[in-house]
Design an enzyme around this catalytic site. Structure first.
Site, PDB file in Angstrom:
ATOM      1  CB  CYS A 379     -21.679  -9.404 -14.414  1.00 21.55           C
ATOM      2  SG  CYS A 379     -20.815 -10.735 -13.578  1.00 21.55           S
ATOM      3  CG  HIS A 513     -18.618  -9.236 -18.142  1.00 22.86           C
ATOM      4  ND1 HIS A 513     -18.732  -8.022 -17.521  1.00 22.86           N
ATOM      5  CD2 HIS A 513     -18.465 -10.155 -17.156  1.00 22.86           C
ATOM      6  CE1 HIS A 513     -18.635  -8.184 -16.216  1.00 22.86           C
ATOM      7  NE2 HIS A 513     -18.479  -9.470 -15.955  1.00 22.86           N
ATOM      8  CD  GLU A 515     -18.916  -5.995 -20.548  1.00 22.87           C
ATOM      9  OE1 GLU A 515     -19.965  -6.608 -20.811  1.00 22.87           O
ATOM     10  OE2 GLU A 515     -18.426  -5.936 -19.399  1.00 22.87           O
TER      11      GLU A 515
HETATM   12  N1  GLN Z   1     -19.623  -9.287  -7.733  1.00 22.11           N
HETATM   13  C1  GLN Z   1     -20.369 -10.201  -8.522  1.00 22.11           C
HETATM   14  C2  GLN Z   1     -19.760 -11.573  -8.532  1.00 22.11           C
HETATM   15  O1  GLN Z   1     -18.630 -11.726  -8.175  1.00 22.11           O
HETATM   16  C3  GLN Z   1     -20.515  -9.695  -9.934  1.00 22.11           C
HETATM   17  C4  GLN Z   1     -19.224  -9.723 -10.707  1.00 22.11           C
HETATM   18  C5  GLN Z   1     -19.275  -8.880 -11.933  1.00 22.11           C
HETATM   19  O2  GLN Z   1     -20.166  -8.048 -12.088  1.00 22.11           O
HETATM   20  N2  GLN Z   1     -18.310  -9.014 -12.800  1.00 22.11           N
HETATM   21  O3  GLN Z   1     -20.381 -12.519  -8.919  1.00 22.11           O
END
Ligand code: GLN
Length: 540
Positions: A379, A513, A515
């Site tokens: 992300c 994600h 994970e």
């Molecule tokens: N802050 C970034 C976004 O909002 C990444 C979010 C995250 O890593 N879950 O897109």
């Protein structure tokens, strides 16, 4: 068939591992072919777990349907096959906002709104709704008996025994039996007191699970049984163990699952825990060990990266490699430089929000890219990998994300445009940050000539998302000639989901994600391959 419920409360102190115990019991029941689910009731007043500080409360776990939930739901999914959803977790704040909304709509026709029955009714409705269709519904009540906040929940579960018939309800109380070294004794008094407290609100536990630093001997079991009015075979001893994967086996060996089947008058084959035996074997017979640097900003509370840490361990299990995780504060990297990363065999940058510590993460990515160290970006870890590449390889000046610099010259990462409103709670003015996230499971296509295509061994995957910003994809059409390749996209091609650097031993970053879908029995392909690459790097 009437549904059966198991309510799990905690006594004496918090942090006894109620979530893991609940998940382990559910795993044993699932291994007896029951269709089980778990619901977590959180007594805190926040309406939305998604906006809670990870440093205080641990990570936000995201379900397939895009609910942002308590991290205990992650334990549940790692232990059982049933997928969690928004129906599996609710907070006091959500209950109250629902009641207040109804009151504003005039649904109560002017009657006096009270904790009993209005709040307790909504709690019961939500439990019943969340458990529909399952043979056994396990319900974990957050907090410790005696907390003011959890009283309405306890009252609701007390009433359920009257509503459903006590033969369909089991109350399990998890307590601490401390060992006093000066007296060389295990003390049962705190358990007795805690059960008294439960009794004072009308709940007689059917089972007591004793957490302790050592096994509870016969004499103490007898004492707890006598004082707490619980049959001896329902006093379960869960002493500290070196691996949480052993807990399902400990529960089975003391016959708790048999006790539950007898109580509910259910017949089922014995629990087959061979998958857990395999996990325990993999964990206790490693062929090597790798150091993985996780660069983040919530490093004071490892629970803030719970699923990432677990997924790394699972990746290790499937390679029979032990994992030493170094949580590295990105701001320390800014201060002391990449020498903090010297001993790592792989670098992972997990999800994150806001601009604090971004530069340290960018330094870590550059270090991984230039020194050919395996890199997994998740992300924010992908967004930053793109910025690092844009600045240092392509030379795009002021390449940035509007999250960190709203008016930057080259916004390579910008706000997700199609706003997702499904997370708004009706009747409550949305927090300005809620409701514009891309959340939950989304299909992603992998291109044929890519590492991820090989790793996943398929060209279509579903992965969970939680982000507000995304890659400004127009700029990336031609980057593959410069050494960065887009290898995964959303179904409509609009969102960039995965990037790779083909000329690097292992450099993969994803917008989702992975994970959240890893579990100890199967691991997750990306994490398994990342650990394999880290081991290869170590032995280069
Ligand atoms: N802050 C970034 C976004 O909002 C990444 C979010 C995250 O890593 N879950 O897109």
């Amino acid at each position: 068939m009437k549904q059966n419920y198991i309510f799990i409360t905690g006594g004496v102190i918090s942090s006894l591992g109620k979530g893991i115990t609940t998940a382990s019991l559910a795993a044993v029941l699932e291994a007896r072919n029951f269709h089980v689910t778990i619901i977590k009731l959180d007594p805190y007043i926040n309406v939305d777990s998604g906006t809670m500080n990870p440093n205080q409360h641990g990570e936000v776990f995201v379900t397939e349907d895009g609910a942002e939930t308590d991290l205990d739901l992650g334990h549940y999914e790692r232990f059982i096959n049933t997928k969690m959803s928004g129906k599996n977790n609710f907070t006091t704040g959500q209950i109250y906002s629902e009641v207040l909304y109804k009151e504003r709509q005039g649904d109560y026709l002017g009657s006096t709104i009270q904790v009993i029955p209005h709040i307790t009714n909504i709690i019961k409705e939500k439990i019943i709704y969340g458990g529909k269709g399952y043979d056994i519904v396990l319900v974990e009540i957050g907090g410790t008996v005696g907390d003011i906040e959890s009283l309405p929940f306890l009252e609701a579960i007390r009433q359920m025994s009257v509503d459903m018939g006590s033969e369909h309800i089991i109350y399990i109380h998890l307590t601490l039996v401390p060992y006093i070294s000066t007296a060389n004794e295990l003390k049962t008094k705190p358990t007795q007191r805690s059960v008294k407290e439960l009794l004072s609100i009308g709940i007689q536990p059917n089972v007591i699970i004793c957490r302790s630093s050592r096994a509870i001997p016969e004499s103490e079991r007898n004492k707890i049984s006598l004082f707490c009015n619980v049959p001896k075979q329902a006093i379960i001893s869960l002493e500290d163990v070196d691996s949480v994967y052993k807990i399902p086996g400990m529960i089975k060996s003391q016959g708790l699952d048999n006790y539950i089947c007898n109580f509910f008058k259910l017949t089922a084959p014995a629990a087959n825990l061979s998958k857990w035996d395999r996990v325990i074997y993999e964990e206790s017979n490693p062929i090597g060990k790798v150091n993985i640097g996780v660069i983040g900003k919530y490093v004071t509370l490892p629970d803030a990266y719970k699923s990432v840490i677990e997924a790394l361990k699972h990746g290790g299990l499937k390679n029979r490699i032990a994992i030493n995780i170094k949580l590295i504060d990105s701001q320390k990297v800014e201060l002391y430089g990449v020498k903090l990363l010297q001993e790592v065999d792989g670098i992972l940058i997990p999800g994150g929000f806001g601009s604090r510590g971004i530069d340290g993460k960018l330094m870590g990515i550059k270090y991984a890219r230039e020194n050919r160290i395996p890199y997994l970006g998740i992300c924010l870890g992908m967004q930053l990998a793109i910025l690092e590449f844009a600045r240092n390889v392509i030379g795009i000046e002021e390449a940035n994300s509007t999250e960190f610099m709203p008016n930057c010259k080259n916004p390579l990462i910008f706000l997700v445009k199609d706003k997702n409103k499904k997370n708004n709670i009706i009747g409550i003015k949305p927090n300005k940050l809620i409701g514009n996230m891309r959340l939950g499971s989304i299909k992603c296509k992998l291109i044929n000539d890519s590492k991820v295509r090989q790793i996943y061994n398929t060209d279509k995957i579903f992965e969970r998302h939680r982000h507000r910003y995304e890659v400004n994809n127009l700029i990336w059409e031609n980057t593959q000639y410069l050494g960065l390749k887009v290898t995964g996209r959303s179904k409509n091609n609009k969102s960039i989901e995965i990037i790779e650097i083909p000329d690097h031993p292992w450099f993969i970053a994803c917008q989702f994600h992975p994970e959240f879908q890893s579990n100890p029995r199967y691991g997750h392909p990306l994490f398994i391959d990342f650990i394999k690459a880290a081991y290869k790097y170590q032995n280069r």
